[in-house]
Design a protein around this motif. Sequence first.
Motif, PDB file in Angstrom:
ATOM      1  N   ARG A  78      -7.240  16.086 108.143  1.00  0.00           N
ATOM      2  CA  ARG A  78      -6.075  15.744 108.991  1.00  0.00           C
ATOM      3  C   ARG A  78      -6.528  15.169 110.335  1.00  0.00           C
ATOM      4  NH1 ARG A  78      -1.071  17.192 107.368  1.00  0.00           N
ATOM      5  NH2 ARG A  78      -0.960  18.704 105.663  1.00  0.00           N
ATOM      6  N   ALA A  79      -7.522  15.807 110.943  1.00  0.00           N
ATOM      7  CA  ALA A  79      -8.016  15.318 112.234  1.00  0.00           C
ATOM      8  C   ALA A  79      -8.636  13.931 112.085  1.00  0.00           C
ATOM      9  CB  ALA A  79      -9.040  16.297 112.800  1.00  0.00           C
ATOM     10  N   ALA A  80      -9.396  13.729 111.006  1.00  0.00           N
ATOM     11  CA  ALA A  80     -10.041  12.428 110.797  1.00  0.00           C
ATOM     12  C   ALA A  80      -8.997  11.335 110.586  1.00  0.00           C
ATOM     13  CB  ALA A  80     -10.982  12.498 109.597  1.00  0.00           C
ATOM     14  N   ALA A  81      -7.910  11.665 109.893  1.00  0.00           N
ATOM     15  CA  ALA A  81      -6.831  10.693 109.705  1.00  0.00           C
ATOM     16  C   ALA A  81      -6.120  10.432 111.032  1.00  0.00           C
ATOM     17  CB  ALA A  81      -5.846  11.200 108.650  1.00  0.00           C
ATOM     18  N   MET A  82      -5.876  11.495 111.804  1.00  0.00           N
ATOM     19  CA  MET A  82      -5.208  11.350 113.095  1.00  0.00           C
ATOM     20  C   MET A  82      -6.019  10.461 114.033  1.00  0.00           C
ATOM     21  SD  MET A  82      -4.083  14.366 115.733  1.00  0.00           S
ATOM     22  CE  MET A  82      -5.297  14.082 117.029  1.00  0.00           C
ATOM     23  N   GLY A  83      -7.337  10.612 114.012  1.00  0.00           N
ATOM     24  CA  GLY A  83      -8.196   9.809 114.873  1.00  0.00           C
ATOM     25  C   GLY A  83      -8.485   8.425 114.304  1.00  0.00           C
ATOM     26  N   ASP A  84      -7.966   8.137 113.109  1.00  0.00           N
ATOM     27  CA  ASP A  84      -8.222   6.863 112.425  1.00  0.00           C
ATOM     28  C   ASP A  84      -9.722   6.577 112.304  1.00  0.00           C
ATOM     29  OD1 ASP A  84      -7.521   4.575 111.020  1.00  0.00           O
ATOM     30  OD2 ASP A  84      -7.279   3.352 112.842  1.00  0.00           O
ATOM     31  N   PHE A  85     -10.478   7.621 111.999  1.00  0.00           N
ATOM     32  CA  PHE A  85     -11.908   7.459 111.739  1.00  0.00           C
ATOM     33  C   PHE A  85     -12.121   6.925 110.324  1.00  0.00           C
ATOM     34  CE2 PHE A  85     -12.065  10.898 114.952  1.00  0.00           C
ATOM     35  CZ  PHE A  85     -13.095  10.457 115.763  1.00  0.00           C
ATOM     36  N   VAL A  86     -13.131   6.100 110.126  1.00  0.00           N
ATOM     37  CA  VAL A  86     -13.657   5.890 108.780  1.00  0.00           C
ATOM     38  C   VAL A  86     -14.247   7.233 108.336  1.00  0.00           C
ATOM     39  CG1 VAL A  86     -15.338   4.625 107.384  1.00  0.00           C
ATOM     40  CG2 VAL A  86     -14.178   3.487 109.309  1.00  0.00           C
ATOM     41  N   MET A  87     -14.078   7.580 107.072  1.00  0.00           N
ATOM     42  CA  MET A  87     -14.584   8.872 106.590  1.00  0.00           C
ATOM     43  C   MET A  87     -15.658   8.670 105.529  1.00  0.00           C
ATOM     44  SD  MET A  87     -11.001  10.891 105.932  1.00  0.00           S
ATOM     45  CE  MET A  87      -9.547  10.386 106.885  1.00  0.00           C
ATOM     46  N   ALA A  88     -16.767   9.365 105.697  1.00  0.00           N
ATOM     47  CA  ALA A  88     -17.786   9.459 104.643  1.00  0.00           C
ATOM     48  C   ALA A  88     -17.683  10.861 104.062  1.00  0.00           C
ATOM     49  CB  ALA A  88     -19.176   9.213 105.228  1.00  0.00           C
ATOM     50  N   LEU A  89     -17.264  10.946 102.808  1.00  0.00           N
ATOM     51  CA  LEU A  89     -17.067  12.251 102.165  1.00  0.00           C
ATOM     52  C   LEU A  89     -18.267  12.574 101.282  1.00  0.00           C
ATOM     53  CD1 LEU A  89     -13.291  11.867 101.156  1.00  0.00           C
ATOM     54  CD2 LEU A  89     -14.258  12.740 103.308  1.00  0.00           C
ATOM     55  N   TYR A  90     -19.028  13.603 101.702  1.00  0.00           N
ATOM     56  CA  TYR A  90     -20.187  14.063 100.952  1.00  0.00           C
ATOM     57  C   TYR A  90     -19.757  15.145  99.955  1.00  0.00           C
ATOM     58  CZ  TYR A  90     -23.724  11.872 104.040  1.00  0.00           C
ATOM     59  OH  TYR A  90     -24.526  10.985 104.718  1.00  0.00           O
TER      60      TYR A  90
END
Lengths: 252, 252
Positions: A153-165
Amino acid sequence: MSVGRLDIIGLGPGPERWLTMETPAILALATDVVGYGPYLDRVRIRPGQKRHASDNREELARARHALALAADGAHVAVVSGGDPGVFAMAAALFEALEAGETRWREIEITVHPGISAMLAAAARLGAPLGHDFCAISLSDNLKSWNVIEQRLRAAAMGDFVMALYNPASKARPGLIHDAFALLRELKPAETIVGFARAIGRADEKLTLTTLAEADPAIADMSTLVLVGAHATRSFEACGRRWIYTPRGSGGG
Amino acid sequence: MSVGRLDIIGLGPGPERWLTMETPAILALATDVVGYGPYLDRVRIRPGQKRHASDNREELARARHALALAADGAHVAVVSGGDPGVFAMAAALFEALEAGETRWREIEITVHPGISAMLAAAARLGAPLGHDFCAISLSDNLKSWNVIEQRLRAAAMGDFVMALYNPASKARPGLIHDAFALLRELKPAETIVGFARAIGRADEKLTLTTLAEADPAIADMSTLVLVGAHATRSFEACGRRWIYTPRGSGGG
Protein backbone atom coordinates in the motif's frame (compact mmCIF):
# COMPACT_ATOMS: atom_id res chain seq x y z
CA MET A 1 44.17 -20.35 18.57
CA SER A 2 44.02 -17.13 16.54
CA VAL A 3 40.67 -15.80 15.41
CA GLY A 4 39.90 -16.07 11.71
CA ARG A 5 38.06 -14.02 9.19
CA LEU A 6 34.70 -14.03 7.42
CA ASP A 7 34.01 -12.74 3.92
CA ILE A 8 30.35 -12.37 3.01
CA ILE A 9 30.05 -12.67 -0.77
CA GLY A 10 27.31 -12.24 -3.35
CA LEU A 11 27.62 -14.39 -6.48
CA GLY A 12 25.16 -12.29 -8.49
CA PRO A 13 22.25 -13.78 -10.45
CA GLY A 14 24.25 -16.66 -11.93
CA PRO A 15 26.70 -16.10 -14.79
CA GLU A 16 30.38 -15.62 -13.98
CA ARG A 17 30.50 -12.43 -16.07
CA TRP A 18 28.41 -10.69 -13.39
CA LEU A 19 30.72 -11.56 -10.51
CA THR A 20 32.74 -8.61 -9.28
CA MET A 21 36.44 -8.63 -10.18
CA GLU A 22 37.47 -9.25 -6.56
CA THR A 23 35.28 -12.32 -6.03
CA PRO A 24 37.43 -15.15 -7.50
CA ALA A 25 40.48 -14.14 -5.42
CA ILE A 26 38.45 -13.83 -2.21
CA LEU A 27 36.90 -17.27 -2.78
CA ALA A 28 40.31 -18.79 -3.55
CA LEU A 29 41.76 -17.54 -0.23
CA ALA A 30 39.03 -19.09 1.92
CA THR A 31 39.72 -22.30 3.85
CA ASP A 32 35.97 -22.95 4.21
CA VAL A 33 33.08 -22.03 1.90
CA VAL A 34 29.61 -21.96 3.46
CA GLY A 35 26.25 -21.56 1.71
CA TYR A 36 23.06 -22.97 0.32
CA GLY A 37 23.92 -25.95 -1.92
CA PRO A 38 22.93 -24.50 -5.33
CA TYR A 39 25.03 -21.37 -4.67
CA LEU A 40 28.00 -23.48 -3.57
CA ASP A 41 27.68 -25.42 -6.83
CA ARG A 42 28.68 -22.22 -8.65
CA VAL A 43 31.99 -22.02 -6.78
CA ARG A 44 35.10 -23.89 -7.94
CA ILE A 45 36.22 -25.57 -4.71
CA ARG A 46 40.02 -25.92 -4.76
CA PRO A 47 41.88 -28.89 -3.23
CA GLY A 48 42.05 -28.58 0.54
CA GLN A 49 39.12 -26.15 0.71
CA LYS A 50 36.13 -27.32 2.77
CA ARG A 51 32.60 -27.03 1.41
CA HIS A 52 29.71 -26.64 3.89
CA ALA A 53 26.32 -26.89 2.19
CA SER A 54 23.09 -26.26 4.05
CA ASP A 55 19.38 -25.94 3.40
CA ASN A 56 18.09 -22.59 2.15
CA ARG A 57 15.73 -22.12 5.08
CA GLU A 58 18.41 -22.48 7.71
CA GLU A 59 19.94 -19.03 7.34
CA LEU A 60 20.50 -18.36 11.01
CA ALA A 61 21.94 -21.83 11.70
CA ARG A 62 24.25 -21.43 8.68
CA ALA A 63 25.33 -18.00 9.97
CA ARG A 64 26.17 -19.41 13.42
CA HIS A 65 28.10 -22.27 11.85
CA ALA A 66 30.14 -19.83 9.71
CA LEU A 67 30.88 -17.60 12.73
CA ALA A 68 31.93 -20.59 14.85
CA LEU A 69 34.32 -21.79 12.11
CA ALA A 70 35.85 -18.30 11.81
CA ALA A 71 36.15 -17.94 15.59
CA ASP A 72 38.19 -21.15 15.58
CA GLY A 73 40.66 -19.66 13.10
CA ALA A 74 39.18 -20.52 9.71
CA HIS A 75 39.07 -18.10 6.79
CA VAL A 76 35.40 -18.49 5.88
CA ALA A 77 33.61 -17.32 2.74
CA VAL A 78 29.82 -17.26 3.05
CA VAL A 79 28.17 -17.17 -0.37
CA SER A 80 24.73 -15.86 -1.35
CA GLY A 81 23.12 -15.40 -4.72
CA GLY A 82 22.70 -11.78 -5.87
CA ASP A 83 23.95 -9.21 -3.38
CA PRO A 84 24.59 -10.62 0.11
CA GLY A 85 22.89 -7.60 1.73
CA VAL A 86 19.56 -7.79 -0.14
CA PHE A 87 17.26 -10.48 1.30
CA ALA A 88 20.31 -12.72 1.72
CA MET A 89 22.98 -13.88 4.18
CA ALA A 90 24.54 -10.63 5.46
CA ALA A 91 21.62 -9.68 7.73
CA ALA A 92 21.46 -13.23 9.16
CA LEU A 93 25.18 -13.09 9.92
CA PHE A 94 24.92 -9.81 11.81
CA GLU A 95 21.84 -11.08 13.63
CA ALA A 96 23.76 -14.21 14.69
CA LEU A 97 26.85 -12.16 15.57
CA GLU A 98 24.95 -9.73 17.80
CA ALA A 99 23.18 -12.55 19.65
CA GLY A 100 26.17 -14.89 19.68
CA GLU A 101 29.29 -15.65 21.68
CA THR A 102 31.44 -12.70 22.77
CA ARG A 103 34.58 -14.16 21.13
CA TRP A 104 32.83 -14.07 17.74
CA ARG A 105 33.16 -10.27 17.91
CA GLU A 106 36.93 -10.62 17.33
CA ILE A 107 36.43 -12.08 13.83
CA GLU A 108 37.50 -9.83 10.97
CA ILE A 109 34.35 -9.41 8.86
CA THR A 110 33.96 -7.91 5.38
CA VAL A 111 30.78 -7.71 3.31
CA HIS A 112 31.40 -7.64 -0.45
CA PRO A 113 28.65 -6.25 -2.68
CA GLY A 114 27.25 -8.23 -5.62
CA ILE A 115 24.81 -7.75 -8.49
CA SER A 116 21.34 -8.04 -6.97
CA ALA A 117 18.60 -9.78 -8.97
CA MET A 118 16.67 -6.54 -9.45
CA LEU A 119 19.64 -4.83 -11.12
CA ALA A 120 20.17 -7.69 -13.56
CA ALA A 121 16.44 -8.01 -14.25
CA ALA A 122 16.14 -4.25 -14.79
CA ALA A 123 19.08 -4.31 -17.23
CA ARG A 124 17.45 -7.06 -19.27
CA LEU A 125 14.10 -5.26 -19.35
CA GLY A 126 15.51 -1.80 -20.17
CA ALA A 127 15.61 0.72 -17.31
CA PRO A 128 12.51 0.21 -15.14
CA LEU A 129 14.42 1.31 -12.01
CA GLY A 130 15.38 4.63 -13.61
CA HIS A 131 13.45 6.50 -10.96
CA ASP A 132 12.45 6.03 -7.30
CA PHE A 133 11.79 2.39 -6.50
CA CYS A 134 11.43 -0.07 -3.67
CA ALA A 135 12.29 -3.70 -3.08
CA ILE A 136 9.85 -5.89 -1.17
CA SER A 137 10.28 -9.54 -0.26
CA LEU A 138 7.05 -11.49 -0.49
CA SER A 139 8.49 -14.37 1.50
CA ASP A 140 6.32 -14.68 4.56
CA ASN A 141 8.37 -17.25 6.44
CA LEU A 142 9.47 -14.38 8.62
CA LYS A 143 6.77 -11.73 8.26
CA SER A 144 3.02 -11.57 8.23
CA TRP A 145 0.70 -10.73 5.35
CA ASN A 146 -0.27 -7.59 7.25
CA VAL A 147 3.27 -6.24 6.92
CA ILE A 148 3.43 -7.17 3.23
CA GLU A 149 0.08 -5.48 2.66
CA GLN A 150 1.20 -2.32 4.51
CA ARG A 151 4.35 -2.12 2.36
CA LEU A 152 2.51 -2.73 -0.94
CA ARG A 153 0.00 0.00 0.00
CA ALA A 154 2.78 2.43 0.90
CA ALA A 155 4.70 1.63 -2.30
CA ALA A 156 1.56 2.26 -4.36
CA MET A 157 0.84 5.49 -2.46
CA GLY A 158 4.37 6.73 -3.15
CA ASP A 159 4.11 5.65 -6.81
CA PHE A 160 7.37 3.73 -6.48
CA VAL A 161 8.44 1.18 -9.05
CA MET A 162 8.36 -2.12 -7.15
CA ALA A 163 10.81 -5.01 -7.32
CA LEU A 164 9.10 -8.00 -5.72
CA TYR A 165 11.52 -10.67 -4.48
CA ASN A 166 10.56 -14.24 -3.52
CA PRO A 167 7.15 -14.17 -5.22
CA ALA A 168 6.63 -17.92 -4.95
CA SER A 169 6.63 -19.73 -1.66
CA LYS A 170 5.92 -23.42 -1.29
CA ALA A 171 4.43 -22.70 2.12
CA ARG A 172 2.06 -19.99 0.82
CA PRO A 173 1.44 -20.38 -2.95
CA GLY A 174 -1.53 -18.00 -2.77
CA LEU A 175 0.52 -15.04 -1.60
CA ILE A 176 1.52 -13.69 -5.02
CA HIS A 177 -2.17 -13.86 -6.04
CA ASP A 178 -3.16 -11.90 -2.94
CA ALA A 179 -0.44 -9.35 -3.71
CA PHE A 180 -1.65 -8.90 -7.30
CA ALA A 181 -5.29 -8.63 -6.17
CA LEU A 182 -4.27 -5.82 -3.83
CA LEU A 183 -2.12 -4.06 -6.45
CA ARG A 184 -5.06 -4.21 -8.90
CA GLU A 185 -7.15 -2.29 -6.37
CA LEU A 186 -4.44 0.30 -5.85
CA LYS A 187 -2.92 0.91 -9.28
CA PRO A 188 -4.17 1.48 -12.85
CA ALA A 189 -4.96 -1.57 -15.00
CA GLU A 190 -2.41 -0.47 -17.61
CA THR A 191 0.49 -0.39 -15.10
CA ILE A 192 3.46 -2.13 -16.72
CA VAL A 193 4.51 -5.43 -15.16
CA GLY A 194 7.59 -7.50 -15.97
CA PHE A 195 8.39 -11.04 -14.90
CA ALA A 196 12.12 -11.73 -15.11
CA ARG A 197 12.93 -15.39 -14.66
CA ALA A 198 16.40 -16.97 -14.26
CA ILE A 199 18.14 -13.82 -15.50
CA GLY A 200 21.50 -14.47 -17.15
CA ARG A 201 20.99 -18.22 -17.11
CA ALA A 202 20.24 -20.63 -19.99
CA ASP A 203 16.52 -20.77 -19.12
CA GLU A 204 16.09 -16.99 -18.84
CA LYS A 205 12.59 -15.78 -19.67
CA LEU A 206 11.21 -12.23 -19.79
CA THR A 207 7.47 -11.57 -19.79
CA LEU A 208 6.23 -8.01 -20.32
CA THR A 209 2.58 -7.35 -19.64
CA THR A 210 0.21 -5.11 -17.70
CA LEU A 211 -1.24 -5.33 -14.22
CA ALA A 212 -4.67 -6.20 -15.67
CA GLU A 213 -3.34 -8.97 -17.92
CA ALA A 214 -0.54 -10.37 -15.75
CA ASP A 215 -0.80 -13.99 -14.66
CA PRO A 216 0.97 -14.07 -11.29
CA ALA A 217 1.06 -17.88 -11.45
CA ILE A 218 4.02 -17.67 -13.85
CA ALA A 219 6.23 -16.29 -11.05
CA ASP A 220 8.30 -19.14 -9.63
CA MET A 221 11.14 -19.15 -7.09
CA SER A 222 13.61 -17.92 -9.75
CA THR A 223 11.45 -14.96 -10.79
CA LEU A 224 11.75 -11.29 -9.91
CA VAL A 225 8.55 -9.31 -10.51
CA LEU A 226 8.77 -5.64 -11.51
CA VAL A 227 5.66 -3.47 -11.19
CA GLY A 228 5.90 -0.05 -12.84
CA ALA A 229 5.12 3.42 -11.54
CA HIS A 230 2.59 5.63 -13.36
CA ALA A 231 5.40 6.98 -15.52
CA THR A 232 6.92 3.61 -16.49
CA ARG A 233 6.70 3.19 -20.26
CA SER A 234 7.03 0.46 -22.84
CA PHE A 235 8.05 0.62 -26.51
CA GLU A 236 9.52 -1.48 -29.32
CA ALA A 237 13.06 -1.11 -30.63
CA CYS A 238 15.92 -3.34 -31.77
CA GLY A 239 13.48 -6.18 -32.47
CA ARG A 240 12.03 -6.41 -28.99
CA ARG A 241 10.02 -4.60 -26.32
CA TRP A 242 11.70 -2.48 -23.59
CA ILE A 243 10.41 -0.85 -20.44
CA TYR A 244 11.86 2.18 -18.68
CA THR A 245 10.95 4.76 -16.09
CA PRO A 246 11.96 8.26 -17.22
CA ARG A 247 14.23 10.34 -15.01
CA GLY A 248 12.20 12.98 -13.22
CA SER A 249 9.01 10.92 -13.23
CA GLY A 250 6.04 12.25 -11.43
CA GLY A 251 6.28 15.97 -11.66
CA GLY A 252 8.61 18.94 -11.68
CA MET B 1 26.59 2.12 -43.60
CA SER B 2 25.76 -0.68 -41.16
CA VAL B 3 24.16 0.18 -37.85
CA GLY B 4 26.36 -0.18 -34.79
CA ARG B 5 25.83 -1.20 -31.23
CA LEU B 6 25.48 0.43 -27.84
CA ASP B 7 26.59 -1.03 -24.50
CA ILE B 8 25.31 0.75 -21.41
CA ILE B 9 27.77 0.10 -18.60
CA GLY B 10 27.94 0.82 -14.87
CA LEU B 11 31.42 1.30 -13.41
CA GLY B 12 30.28 0.78 -9.82
CA PRO B 13 31.19 3.14 -6.98
CA GLY B 14 34.82 3.56 -7.99
CA PRO B 15 37.37 0.80 -7.35
CA GLU B 16 38.20 -1.64 -10.12
CA ARG B 17 37.57 -4.61 -7.80
CA TRP B 18 33.83 -3.80 -7.92
CA LEU B 19 33.57 -3.83 -11.71
CA THR B 20 31.82 -6.90 -13.04
CA MET B 21 34.05 -9.47 -14.75
CA GLU B 22 32.59 -8.67 -18.19
CA THR B 23 33.22 -4.91 -18.04
CA PRO B 24 36.90 -4.63 -19.13
CA ALA B 25 36.29 -6.70 -22.29
CA ILE B 26 33.15 -4.75 -23.22
CA LEU B 27 34.98 -1.45 -22.78
CA ALA B 28 37.95 -2.69 -24.82
CA LEU B 29 35.69 -3.61 -27.78
CA ALA B 30 34.10 -0.16 -28.03
CA THR B 31 35.19 2.26 -30.73
CA ASP B 32 33.71 5.21 -28.79
CA VAL B 33 33.31 5.72 -25.04
CA VAL B 34 30.74 8.29 -23.93
CA GLY B 35 30.12 9.63 -20.42
CA TYR B 36 30.46 12.29 -17.78
CA GLY B 37 34.15 13.29 -17.54
CA PRO B 38 34.97 11.91 -14.05
CA TYR B 39 33.51 8.51 -15.00
CA LEU B 40 35.45 8.46 -18.27
CA ASP B 41 38.61 9.16 -16.26
CA ARG B 42 38.20 5.70 -14.70
CA VAL B 43 38.34 3.99 -18.11
CA ARG B 44 41.64 3.05 -19.77
CA ILE B 45 41.13 4.45 -23.25
CA ARG B 46 43.08 2.30 -25.74
CA PRO B 47 44.81 3.70 -28.84
CA GLY B 48 42.30 4.42 -31.57
CA GLN B 49 39.35 4.57 -29.17
CA LYS B 50 37.44 7.87 -29.08
CA ARG B 51 36.57 9.51 -25.76
CA HIS B 52 33.46 11.73 -25.60
CA ALA B 53 33.19 13.59 -22.28
CA SER B 54 30.17 15.69 -21.38
CA ASP B 55 28.73 17.62 -18.47
CA ASN B 56 26.82 15.65 -15.84
CA ARG B 57 23.61 17.62 -16.29
CA GLU B 58 23.37 16.93 -20.01
CA GLU B 59 22.13 13.36 -19.75
CA LEU B 60 19.61 13.53 -22.57
CA ALA B 61 21.99 15.32 -24.95
CA ARG B 62 24.68 12.75 -24.14
CA ALA B 63 22.19 9.93 -24.79
CA ARG B 64 21.25 11.37 -28.20
CA HIS B 65 24.92 11.79 -29.10
CA ALA B 66 25.65 8.15 -28.17
CA LEU B 67 22.66 6.90 -30.20
CA ALA B 68 23.65 9.00 -33.23
CA LEU B 69 27.21 7.58 -33.11
CA ALA B 70 25.89 4.02 -32.89
CA ALA B 71 23.37 4.62 -35.70
CA ASP B 72 26.32 5.65 -37.90
CA GLY B 73 28.05 2.33 -37.26
CA ALA B 74 30.10 2.94 -34.13
CA HIS B 75 30.38 0.45 -31.29
CA VAL B 76 29.58 2.80 -28.41
CA ALA B 77 30.05 2.20 -24.67
CA VAL B 78 28.13 4.65 -22.47
CA VAL B 79 29.53 4.67 -18.94
CA SER B 80 27.79 5.61 -15.69
CA GLY B 81 28.92 5.36 -12.10
CA GLY B 82 27.20 2.70 -9.99
CA ASP B 83 24.55 0.72 -11.87
CA PRO B 84 23.48 2.31 -15.18
CA GLY B 85 19.81 1.66 -14.44
CA VAL B 86 19.65 3.37 -11.02
CA PHE B 87 19.41 7.17 -11.34
CA ALA B 88 21.92 6.99 -14.18
CA MET B 89 22.24 6.82 -17.98
CA ALA B 90 20.08 3.84 -19.00
CA ALA B 91 16.74 5.63 -18.50
CA ALA B 92 17.99 8.70 -20.42
CA LEU B 93 19.07 6.45 -23.31
CA PHE B 94 15.67 4.77 -23.59
CA GLU B 95 13.96 8.15 -23.29
CA ALA B 96 16.10 9.49 -26.16
CA LEU B 97 15.62 6.29 -28.17
CA GLU B 98 11.82 6.34 -27.88
CA ALA B 99 11.63 10.03 -28.88
CA GLY B 100 14.42 9.82 -31.45
CA GLU B 101 15.02 8.96 -35.10
CA THR B 102 13.43 5.76 -36.42
CA ARG B 103 16.76 4.39 -37.64
CA TRP B 104 18.10 4.50 -34.08
CA ARG B 105 15.75 1.59 -33.36
CA GLU B 106 18.01 -0.70 -35.42
CA ILE B 107 20.93 -0.29 -33.00
CA GLU B 108 21.80 -3.38 -31.00
CA ILE B 109 21.51 -2.30 -27.35
CA THR B 110 22.59 -4.10 -24.18
CA VAL B 111 22.38 -2.80 -20.62
CA HIS B 112 25.00 -4.30 -18.28
CA PRO B 113 24.31 -4.19 -14.54
CA GLY B 114 26.82 -2.69 -12.09
CA ILE B 115 27.26 -2.30 -8.34
CA SER B 116 24.94 0.51 -7.30
CA ALA B 117 26.10 2.97 -4.60
CA MET B 118 23.50 1.69 -2.14
CA LEU B 119 24.79 -1.89 -2.35
CA ALA B 120 28.39 -0.83 -1.73
CA ALA B 121 27.37 1.57 1.05
CA ALA B 122 25.23 -1.11 2.68
CA ALA B 123 28.11 -3.61 2.53
CA ARG B 124 30.42 -1.16 4.30
CA LEU B 125 27.84 -0.36 6.98
CA GLY B 126 26.80 -3.99 7.63
CA ALA B 127 23.44 -5.08 6.23
CA PRO B 128 21.01 -2.15 6.49
CA LEU B 129 19.17 -3.29 3.32
CA GLY B 130 18.53 -6.74 4.79
CA HIS B 131 14.82 -6.13 4.65
CA ASP B 132 12.33 -4.15 2.50
CA PHE B 133 13.83 -0.87 1.32
CA CYS B 134 13.40 1.94 -1.16
CA ALA B 135 15.71 4.17 -3.15
CA ILE B 136 14.79 7.83 -3.56
CA SER B 137 16.70 10.45 -5.51
CA LEU B 138 16.65 13.85 -3.82
CA SER B 139 17.84 15.57 -6.98
CA ASP B 140 15.11 18.01 -7.86
CA ASN B 141 16.44 19.10 -11.25
CA LEU B 142 13.72 16.96 -12.73
CA LYS B 143 11.10 16.63 -10.03
CA SER B 144 9.34 18.85 -7.56
CA TRP B 145 9.65 18.93 -3.77
CA ASN B 146 6.01 17.78 -3.67
CA VAL B 147 6.94 14.49 -5.30
CA ILE B 148 9.95 14.03 -3.01
CA GLU B 149 7.75 14.77 0.01
CA GLN B 150 5.10 12.28 -1.16
CA ARG B 151 7.73 9.55 -1.56
CA LEU B 152 9.39 10.22 1.82
CA ARG B 153 5.97 10.11 3.51
CA ALA B 154 5.08 6.84 1.75
CA ALA B 155 8.49 5.33 2.62
CA ALA B 156 8.01 6.27 6.28
CA MET B 157 4.44 4.93 6.26
CA GLY B 158 5.66 1.60 4.85
CA ASP B 159 8.55 1.53 7.35
CA PHE B 160 11.00 0.95 4.50
CA VAL B 161 14.72 1.40 4.96
CA MET B 162 15.56 4.38 2.72
CA ALA B 163 18.57 4.87 0.48
CA LEU B 164 18.68 8.56 -0.41
CA TYR B 165 20.65 9.31 -3.58
CA ASN B 166 21.86 12.77 -4.65
CA PRO B 167 21.39 14.41 -1.24
CA ALA B 168 23.34 17.54 -2.14
CA SER B 169 22.37 19.77 -5.01
CA LYS B 170 24.16 22.99 -5.86
CA ALA B 171 20.88 24.35 -7.16
CA ARG B 172 18.96 23.52 -3.97
CA PRO B 173 21.32 23.13 -0.97
CA GLY B 174 18.39 23.33 1.45
CA LEU B 175 16.70 20.22 0.13
CA ILE B 176 18.46 17.66 2.33
CA HIS B 177 17.59 19.83 5.37
CA ASP B 178 13.93 19.90 4.32
CA ALA B 179 14.02 16.12 3.85
CA PHE B 180 15.49 15.56 7.33
CA ALA B 181 12.99 17.98 8.90
CA LEU B 182 10.17 15.95 7.34
CA LEU B 183 11.69 12.59 8.36
CA ARG B 184 12.04 13.86 11.96
CA GLU B 185 8.28 14.49 11.99
CA LEU B 186 7.53 11.06 10.59
CA LYS B 187 9.99 8.70 12.27
CA PRO B 188 11.35 8.08 15.80
CA ALA B 189 14.28 10.19 17.00
CA GLU B 190 16.39 7.05 17.57
CA THR B 191 16.03 5.87 13.94
CA ILE B 192 19.48 4.80 12.72
CA VAL B 193 21.04 6.97 10.02
CA GLY B 194 24.23 6.30 8.07
CA PHE B 195 26.13 8.66 5.80
CA ALA B 196 28.34 6.74 3.38
CA ARG B 197 30.72 9.02 1.52
CA ALA B 198 33.02 8.08 -1.41
CA ILE B 199 32.58 4.36 -0.74
CA GLY B 200 35.54 2.25 -1.88
CA ARG B 201 37.66 5.30 -2.63
CA ALA B 202 40.66 6.70 -0.74
CA ASP B 203 38.57 9.40 0.93
CA GLU B 204 35.82 7.02 2.07
CA LYS B 205 34.03 8.11 5.25
CA LEU B 206 31.25 6.37 7.20
CA THR B 207 29.17 8.25 9.78
CA LEU B 208 26.70 6.31 11.92
CA THR B 209 24.23 8.34 13.94
CA THR B 210 20.53 8.74 14.68
CA LEU B 211 17.83 10.78 13.03
CA ALA B 212 17.77 13.18 16.02
CA GLU B 213 21.53 13.72 16.01
CA ALA B 214 22.30 13.57 12.29
CA ASP B 215 23.77 16.67 10.66
CA PRO B 216 22.45 16.54 7.08
CA ALA B 217 25.00 19.21 6.09
CA ILE B 218 27.72 16.51 5.97
CA ALA B 219 26.03 14.89 2.95
CA ASP B 220 27.84 16.05 -0.19
CA MET B 221 27.48 14.97 -3.82
CA SER B 222 29.50 11.79 -3.14
CA THR B 223 27.33 10.71 -0.20
CA LEU B 224 24.60 8.12 0.00
CA VAL B 225 22.31 8.51 3.02
CA LEU B 226 20.74 5.44 4.63
CA VAL B 227 17.78 5.92 6.97
CA GLY B 228 16.78 2.84 8.96
CA ALA B 229 13.42 1.18 9.48
CA HIS B 230 12.07 0.67 13.01
CA ALA B 231 13.84 -2.69 13.16
CA THR B 232 17.25 -1.47 11.95
CA ARG B 233 19.81 -2.08 14.71
CA SER B 234 23.33 -1.02 15.58
CA PHE B 235 26.01 -2.82 17.61
CA GLU B 236 29.78 -2.99 18.12
CA ALA B 237 31.94 -5.87 16.92
CA CYS B 238 35.34 -6.37 15.29
CA GLY B 239 36.49 -2.97 16.57
CA ARG B 240 33.77 -0.92 14.92
CA ARG B 241 30.05 -0.22 14.78
CA TRP B 242 27.73 -2.05 12.35
CA ILE B 243 24.12 -1.54 11.34
CA TYR B 244 21.74 -4.16 9.99
CA THR B 245 18.05 -4.74 9.43
CA PRO B 246 17.01 -8.22 10.57
CA ARG B 247 15.32 -10.54 8.13
CA GLY B 248 11.62 -10.69 8.83
CA SER B 249 11.49 -7.20 10.30
CA GLY B 250 8.18 -5.80 11.28
CA GLY B 251 6.11 -8.71 12.37
CA GLY B 252 5.10 -12.26 11.78
